[in-house]
Design a protein around this motif. Sequence first.
Motif, mmCIF file in Angstrom:
data_model
loop_
_atom_site.group_PDB
_atom_site.id
_atom_site.type_symbol
_atom_site.label_atom_id
_atom_site.label_comp_id
_atom_site.label_asym_id
_atom_site.label_seq_id
_atom_site.Cartn_x
_atom_site.Cartn_y
_atom_site.Cartn_z
ATOM 1 N N HIS A 113 0.875 -1.179 0.000
ATOM 2 C CA HIS A 113 0.000 0.000 0.000
ATOM 3 C C HIS A 113 0.908 1.223 0.000
ATOM 4 N N LEU A 114 0.836 1.986 -1.091
ATOM 5 C CA LEU A 114 1.816 3.038 -1.340
ATOM 6 C C LEU A 114 1.337 4.420 -0.891
ATOM 7 N N GLY A 115 0.847 4.503 0.324
ATOM 8 C CA GLY A 115 0.523 5.794 0.912
ATOM 9 C C GLY A 115 -0.951 6.072 1.082
ATOM 10 N N ASP A 116 -1.239 6.878 2.096
ATOM 11 C CA ASP A 116 -2.587 7.333 2.436
ATOM 12 C C ASP A 116 -3.550 6.173 2.681
ATOM 13 N N PHE A 117 -3.134 5.283 3.557
ATOM 14 C CA PHE A 117 -3.945 4.143 3.950
ATOM 15 C C PHE A 117 -5.123 4.573 4.811
ATOM 16 N N ALA A 118 -4.865 5.365 5.842
ATOM 17 C CA ALA A 118 -5.914 5.779 6.776
ATOM 18 C C ALA A 118 -5.625 7.183 7.276
ATOM 19 N N VAL A 119 -6.688 7.866 7.654
ATOM 20 C CA VAL A 119 -6.579 9.252 8.097
ATOM 21 C C VAL A 119 -7.172 9.396 9.494
ATOM 22 N N ARG A 120 -6.471 10.093 10.364
ATOM 23 C CA ARG A 120 -6.942 10.399 11.716
ATOM 24 C C ARG A 120 -7.349 9.154 12.511
ATOM 25 N N LEU A 121 -6.549 8.114 12.408
ATOM 26 C CA LEU A 121 -6.746 6.924 13.238
ATOM 27 C C LEU A 121 -5.508 6.752 14.105
ATOM 28 N N ASN A 122 -5.713 6.449 15.378
ATOM 29 C CA ASN A 122 -4.549 6.205 16.220
ATOM 30 C C ASN A 122 -3.959 4.828 15.893
ATOM 31 N N GLU A 123 -2.787 4.566 16.437
ATOM 32 C CA GLU A 123 -2.064 3.336 16.110
ATOM 33 C C GLU A 123 -2.884 2.087 16.413
ATOM 34 N N ARG A 124 -3.596 2.090 17.523
ATOM 35 C CA ARG A 124 -4.403 0.914 17.888
ATOM 36 C C ARG A 124 -5.507 0.664 16.862
ATOM 37 N N ARG A 125 -6.172 1.714 16.420
ATOM 38 C CA ARG A 125 -7.244 1.544 15.430
ATOM 39 C C ARG A 125 -6.689 1.114 14.075
ATOM 40 N N VAL A 126 -5.500 1.606 13.729
ATOM 41 C CA VAL A 126 -4.856 1.150 12.492
ATOM 42 C C VAL A 126 -4.538 -0.332 12.612
ATOM 43 N N ASP A 127 -3.978 -0.756 13.745
ATOM 44 C CA ASP A 127 -3.670 -2.168 13.966
ATOM 45 C C ASP A 127 -4.934 -3.029 13.868
ATOM 46 N N ASP A 128 -6.022 -2.577 14.498
ATOM 47 C CA ASP A 128 -7.283 -3.329 14.440
ATOM 48 C C ASP A 128 -7.776 -3.466 13.004
ATOM 49 N N LEU A 129 -7.663 -2.401 12.246
ATOM 50 C CA LEU A 129 -8.085 -2.434 10.844
ATOM 51 C C LEU A 129 -7.209 -3.389 10.043
ATOM 52 N N LEU A 130 -5.903 -3.312 10.241
ATOM 53 C CA LEU A 130 -4.991 -4.185 9.503
ATOM 54 C C LEU A 130 -5.234 -5.662 9.807
ATOM 55 N N LEU A 131 -5.597 -5.969 11.041
ATOM 56 C CA LEU A 131 -5.889 -7.359 11.406
ATOM 57 C C LEU A 131 -7.104 -7.904 10.648
ATOM 58 N N ARG A 132 -8.008 -7.037 10.264
ATOM 59 C CA ARG A 132 -9.217 -7.462 9.549
ATOM 60 C C ARG A 132 -8.987 -7.658 8.051
ATOM 61 N N LEU A 133 -7.861 -7.169 7.539
ATOM 62 C CA LEU A 133 -7.585 -7.234 6.106
ATOM 63 C C LEU A 133 -6.705 -8.433 5.781
ATOM 64 N N ASN A 134 -7.084 -9.171 4.749
ATOM 65 C CA ASN A 134 -6.306 -10.333 4.313
ATOM 66 C C ASN A 134 -4.942 -9.909 3.785
ATOM 67 N N GLY A 135 -4.027 -10.854 3.829
ATOM 68 C CA GLY A 135 -2.725 -10.693 3.207
ATOM 69 C C GLY A 135 -1.666 -10.135 4.141
ATOM 70 N N ARG A 136 -0.445 -10.200 3.644
ATOM 71 C CA ARG A 136 0.694 -9.582 4.333
ATOM 72 C C ARG A 136 0.799 -8.178 3.776
ATOM 73 N N LYS A 137 0.647 -7.176 4.645
ATOM 74 C CA LYS A 137 0.581 -5.802 4.218
ATOM 75 C C LYS A 137 1.895 -5.073 4.454
ATOM 76 N N HIS A 138 2.350 -4.349 3.428
ATOM 77 C CA HIS A 138 3.508 -3.468 3.520
ATOM 78 C C HIS A 138 2.965 -2.060 3.299
ATOM 79 N N LEU A 139 2.987 -1.235 4.339
ATOM 80 C CA LEU A 139 2.443 0.112 4.237
ATOM 81 C C LEU A 139 3.567 1.129 4.146
ATOM 82 N N ILE A 140 3.506 1.938 3.107
ATOM 83 C CA ILE A 140 4.431 3.045 2.929
ATOM 84 C C ILE A 140 3.698 4.305 3.375
#
Length: 89
Positions: A50-77
């Motif tokens: 994912h090459l930028g602008d994944f999520a806006v105004r989410l704290n680290e915990r909410r980003v982690d929770d969201l990433l856990l719900r998404l399939n695959g191995r994610k590399h976020l830039i």
Amino acid sequence: MTVFFTSDSHFNDHRVIFMYGRPFASTGPMDEAMVARWNETVGPDDTVWHLGDFAVRLNERRVDDLLLRLNGRKHLITGKCECFSSLIF
């Protein structure tokens, strides 16, 4: 295993609803629809860059929770909207 490249999902960004005409009244339903579509496309053994602008105004915990719900191995830039550094999840 498939490798995907994407960017600018803008999870939790109410501005994109209006800017891009996304058919949602709020970010909650938009985010749920994006999670469902992601998981319909990406399998558990796939890789996503994912090459930028994944999520806006989410704290680290909410980003982690969201990433856990998404399939695959994610590399976020980090994009211009993120408050986290680049990571692999």
